[in-house]
Scaffold this motif. Structure first.
Motif, PDB file in Angstrom:
ATOM      1  N   ASN A  51       9.231  37.044-102.396  1.00 40.14           N
ATOM      2  CA  ASN A  51       9.586  36.875-100.988  1.00 40.14           C
ATOM      3  C   ASN A  51       8.482  36.039-100.337  1.00 40.14           C
ATOM      4  O   ASN A  51       7.408  36.541-100.039  1.00 40.14           O
ATOM      5  N   GLU A  52       8.802  34.742-100.130  1.00 40.36           N
ATOM      6  CA  GLU A  52       7.772  33.790 -99.712  1.00 40.36           C
ATOM      7  C   GLU A  52       7.087  34.202 -98.413  1.00 40.36           C
ATOM      8  O   GLU A  52       5.875  34.079 -98.270  1.00 40.36           O
ATOM      9  N   GLU A  53       7.877  34.683 -97.458  1.00 35.28           N
ATOM     10  CA  GLU A  53       7.273  35.065 -96.172  1.00 35.28           C
ATOM     11  C   GLU A  53       6.987  36.561 -96.085  1.00 35.28           C
ATOM     12  O   GLU A  53       6.400  37.031 -95.118  1.00 35.28           O
ATOM     13  N   GLY A  54       7.428  37.310 -97.081  1.00 38.23           N
ATOM     14  CA  GLY A  54       7.162  38.744 -97.080  1.00 38.23           C
ATOM     15  C   GLY A  54       5.894  39.085 -97.842  1.00 38.23           C
ATOM     16  O   GLY A  54       5.405  40.211 -97.795  1.00 38.23           O
ATOM     17  N   ASN A  55       5.355  38.067 -98.565  1.00 31.65           N
ATOM     18  CA  ASN A  55       4.134  38.245 -99.355  1.00 31.65           C
ATOM     19  C   ASN A  55       4.262  39.359-100.390  1.00 31.65           C
ATOM     20  O   ASN A  55       3.288  40.041-100.717  1.00 31.65           O
ATOM     21  N   ASP A  56       5.491  39.569-100.884  1.00 29.23           N
ATOM     22  CA  ASP A  56       5.679  40.608-101.896  1.00 29.23           C
ATOM     23  C   ASP A  56       6.775  40.214-102.891  1.00 29.23           C
ATOM     24  O   ASP A  56       7.404  39.164-102.748  1.00 29.23           O
ATOM     25  N   VAL A  57       6.940  41.076-103.885  1.00 33.07           N
ATOM     26  CA  VAL A  57       7.950  40.867-104.918  1.00 33.07           C
ATOM     27  C   VAL A  57       8.905  42.055-104.886  1.00 33.07           C
ATOM     28  O   VAL A  57       8.461  43.209-104.904  1.00 33.07           O
ATOM     29  N   SER A  58      10.205  41.795-104.791  1.00 33.44           N
ATOM     30  CA  SER A  58      11.203  42.863-104.871  1.00 33.44           C
ATOM     31  C   SER A  58      11.660  42.990-106.316  1.00 33.44           C
ATOM     32  O   SER A  58      11.913  41.981-106.973  1.00 33.44           O
ATOM     33  N   VAL A  59      11.774  44.232-106.781  1.00 34.75           N
ATOM     34  CA  VAL A  59      12.269  44.476-108.140  1.00 34.75           C
ATOM     35  C   VAL A  59      13.630  45.163-108.018  1.00 34.75           C
ATOM     36  O   VAL A  59      13.746  46.223-107.408  1.00 34.75           O
ATOM     37  N   ILE A  60      14.643  44.506-108.591  1.00 32.47           N
ATOM     38  CA  ILE A  60      16.009  45.031-108.491  1.00 32.47           C
ATOM     39  C   ILE A  60      16.426  45.615-109.838  1.00 32.47           C
ATOM     40  O   ILE A  60      16.236  44.982-110.881  1.00 32.47           O
ATOM     41  N   ASP A  61      16.978  46.798-109.808  1.00 30.49           N
ATOM     42  CA  ASP A  61      17.613  47.385-110.990  1.00 30.49           C
ATOM     43  C   ASP A  61      18.962  46.683-111.144  1.00 30.49           C
ATOM     44  O   ASP A  61      19.829  46.782-110.268  1.00 30.49           O
ATOM     45  N   ALA A  62      19.123  45.985-112.271  1.00 29.22           N
ATOM     46  CA  ALA A  62      20.323  45.148-112.429  1.00 29.22           C
ATOM     47  C   ALA A  62      21.564  45.958-112.753  1.00 29.22           C
ATOM     48  O   ALA A  62      22.664  45.404-112.801  1.00 29.22           O
ATOM     49  N   VAL A  63      21.406  47.257-112.971  1.00 31.73           N
ATOM     50  CA  VAL A  63      22.587  48.100-113.199  1.00 31.73           C
ATOM     51  C   VAL A  63      23.130  48.595-111.861  1.00 31.73           C
ATOM     52  O   VAL A  63      24.308  48.452-111.555  1.00 31.73           O
ATOM     53  N   SER A  64      22.217  49.131-111.023  1.00 35.38           N
ATOM     54  CA  SER A  64      22.657  49.659-109.730  1.00 35.38           C
ATOM     55  C   SER A  64      22.686  48.589-108.640  1.00 35.38           C
ATOM     56  O   SER A  64      23.247  48.807-107.568  1.00 35.38           O
ATOM     57  N   ASN A  65      22.063  47.416-108.925  1.00 34.08           N
ATOM     58  CA  ASN A  65      21.901  46.379-107.902  1.00 34.08           C
ATOM     59  C   ASN A  65      21.206  46.906-106.646  1.00 34.08           C
ATOM     60  O   ASN A  65      21.594  46.587-105.516  1.00 34.08           O
ATOM     61  N   LYS A  66      20.175  47.717-106.863  1.00 33.15           N
ATOM     62  CA  LYS A  66      19.375  48.247-105.752  1.00 33.15           C
ATOM     63  C   LYS A  66      17.910  47.874-105.979  1.00 33.15           C
ATOM     64  O   LYS A  66      17.447  47.806-107.124  1.00 33.15           O
ATOM     65  N   VAL A  67      17.203  47.664-104.869  1.00 30.84           N
ATOM     66  CA  VAL A  67      15.764  47.405-104.994  1.00 30.84           C
ATOM     67  C   VAL A  67      15.084  48.712-105.377  1.00 30.84           C
ATOM     68  O   VAL A  67      15.231  49.729-104.696  1.00 30.84           O
TER      69      VAL A  67
END
Lengths: 312, 263
Positions: free
Chosen positions: A25-41
């Motif tokens: 997240n360029e302006e959030g200064n962080d990385v989101s990790v998504i579970d690709a099964v549930s499609n949730k962060v």
């Protein structure tokens, strides 16, 4: 007891096998990790100022993040989701590609050069002069070629590995942003943001063998990816707010898939059935079924999602 | 320096940049500059020259920018209107790129080899009118460029210019930079240094990245189409064409497009 151990092992391997999508997240200064099964962060990891490029080590154990504002690469353990170390890598690292041998090929936007780093030691392996505002980096699957795009010199610089010598400078449309190789390493594809087009390059002759305007003034394409079977190309349309699906052979547009606002990043899962996009201004990731060519889920992430990669 | 590089490339036995561009290998690209060497138009043009040379290094081209106006591929001009018209007349077939004068009469005259990189007065007035329509009571000033502009890699250009000159990039500096860059873009794409061929190509086929987010081309009247910035008390408040009031992608809502008389 045996059953319990078997069950534990099964759970552990299942947990490991669940693909995860990592998004900067360029302006959030962080990385989101998504579970690709549930499609949730499942987690948000602070990494530093202006994270953009992201990639995975060949063994899948580490995720690398180019933190442009801090002039460094942050290393995340893909299992624990913790930042384990970071190293400096020159001014304003924007994007990079991971070589099959593990080295990172990094574009340094402010310096008109690309640099090669060993992420285990943080040591610089090589430096290569390229054009102004280098951005996209791609490495051929066979590991013998890299392409660096220079946005303000309008070139694809074709670089031989391991010599780290530029073997061709291919003039393309205005502001080339991203490149990708075919699975057999024989063909490369690149997008030009300002001219709004896709170019196809024969790697051996370093000649442009095809081009396709995206036929939409608003299309400011960024990422480009071949499908797993190599028959199609996915192009993130930027301001067009669509993903374009092109026929690899003719570059004809087969399909246009509406996604969120300012779509920049693309990543495919292992079997190629799901395409994940970063929709910058919508602050979301779109999940596309590549058979039906439609969005099957949208996942809200952080502020201005930019780069995206998958750990399978 | 050039020859060993070429030999080294040959030794690699790989596809060659030079092989791909036989017509322009190892060529000089002389550009002329008419105007005050103390002007920001000059320092902008020098910045453009440095950047053109980065591209030239990969393609075997050497760019020069000097006060000599004969036997050149193009002329960058920062001179008063009468001198500008005379200059274009004295060098028929040579692209003369106006980087400082904003008078609309110079555009509507449509001298065939006179091109205007700096926006005209009417373009700026139209941009300001669009802004006022969208934001009644607001009095923004339209400019070609601003040293605080960041989008579309503008911050990189501002940074490079400030680093090289110690100055903030103003409109004439941007126009000087853009003039050299767009000529070098055509030299590379058309594989020619011939002035009249470049003039034809600049008028017909330019798709230039002026670091303002859109591809820029010349109108029939010789004016470079371009977005403008709206500035209030030295702060950028918007871009024109102004969204909601005009089609942001249609740059021809700013200023006249045609010539005053048929050619």
């Amino acid at each position: 007891m045996k059953t319990l151990i078997a069950l534990l092992l099964l759970t552990a391997s299942a947990a490991q096998a669940a693909p995860r999508v990592f998004v900067t997240n360029e302006e959030g200064n962080d990385v989101s990790v998504i579970d690709a099964v549930s499609n949730k962060v499942m987690q948000t990891i602070p990494v530093g100022k202006r994270p953009r490029g992201i990639g995975v080590s060949p063994d899948g154990k580490e995720v690398y993040v180019a933190v442009s504002g801090d002039n460094g690469i942050v290393v995340i353990d893909s299992a624990t989701l913790k930042v384990v170390r970071h190293f400096n890598c020159g001014d304003d690292p924007e994007t990079f590609a991971v070589h099959p041998n593990g080295n990172l090929y990094i574009s340094n936007e402010e310096n008109a050069k690309a640099s090669v780093y060993n992420p285990k030691t943080g040591a610089m392996v090589a430096e290569i002069k390229v054009g102004l505002e280098p951005e996209g980096v791609a490495i051929s699957p066979d590991g013998t070629r890299a392409i660096v795009t220079s946005e303000s010199t309008n070139m694809l610089h074709l670089i031989a590995i391991p010599e780290h010598k530029t073997v061709a400078n291919i003039l393309v449309g205005a502001r080339p942003r991203a490149a990708a190789f075919s699975r057999d390493s024989k063909t490369a594809y690149a997008t030009s943001e300002i001219s709004g087009e896709v170019k196809k390059v024969d790697v051996a002759s370093a000649k442009v063998i095809g081009k396709m305007p995206l036929a939409d003034d608003k299309a400011k394409p960024k990422d480009i990816l071949p499908s797993r079977d190599g028959k199609r190309l996915f192009v993130a349309g930027g301001r067009a707010n669509r993903v374009f699906v092109l026929d690899e052979a003719t570059l004809a547009i087969q399909q246009e898939i509406p996604v969120g606002i300012r779509v920049w990043g693309l990543a495919l899962n292992a079997d190629g059935t799901r395409l994940y996009t970063t929709d910058g201004a919508s602050g979301q990731v779109s999940v596309i079924d590549t058979v039906a060519n439609k969005v099957v889920a949208t996942v809200p992430v952080g502020k201005m999602p930019w780069g995206i990669t998958i750990v399978n | 320096m050039r020859l060993p590089k070429l030999t080294r490339t040959l030794a690699l036995g790989a596809a060659l940049a030079c092989a791909a561009h036989p017509a322009i290998a190892e060529v000089n690209v002389p550009l002329g500059f008419a105007g005050d060497p103390a002007s920001t138009a000059w320092s902008g043009a020098k910045q453009g020259l440095a950047e053109a040379q980065i591209q030239g290094d990969f393609l075997g081209q050497t760019y020069t920018l000097t006060p000599r106006l004969t036997e050149v591929s193009a002329i960058i001009a920062a001179v008063p209107p009468a001198a500008l018209k005379a200059l274009a007349l004295a060098h028929p077939g040579v692209p003369v790129l106006n980087v400082s004068r904003t008078e609309d009469a110079l555009r509507s005259d449509c001298q065939p080899n006179l091109l205007h990189v700096i926006p005209s007065d009417q373009m700026r007035a139209d941009a300001q009118a669009q802004w006022q329509k969208a934001h009644p009571g607001s009095g923004a000033e339209a400019r070609a460029w601003h040293p605080n502009f960041e989008k579309y890699a503008a911050s990189q250009l501002n940074h490079r210019y400030a680093e090289a000159t110690g100055k903030a990039m103003d409109d004439a500096a941007w126009a000087g930079w853009a003039a050299v860059k767009l000529v070098s873009d055509m030299v590379a794409r058309e594989e020619t240094t011939d002035a009249s061929k470049l003039l034809e190509a600049l008028r017909a086929r330019l798709a230039f990245d002026g670091q303002k987010g859109q591809d820029l081309s010349f109108r029939d009247n010789g004016q470079l189409r371009q977005p403008l910035l709206l500035v209030e008390t030295n702060k950028i408040v918007g871009e024109a064409p102004v969204r909601g009031v005009a089609d942001a992608e249609n740059l021809d809502s700013l200023g006249p497009v045609a010539c005053a008389r048929a050619h």
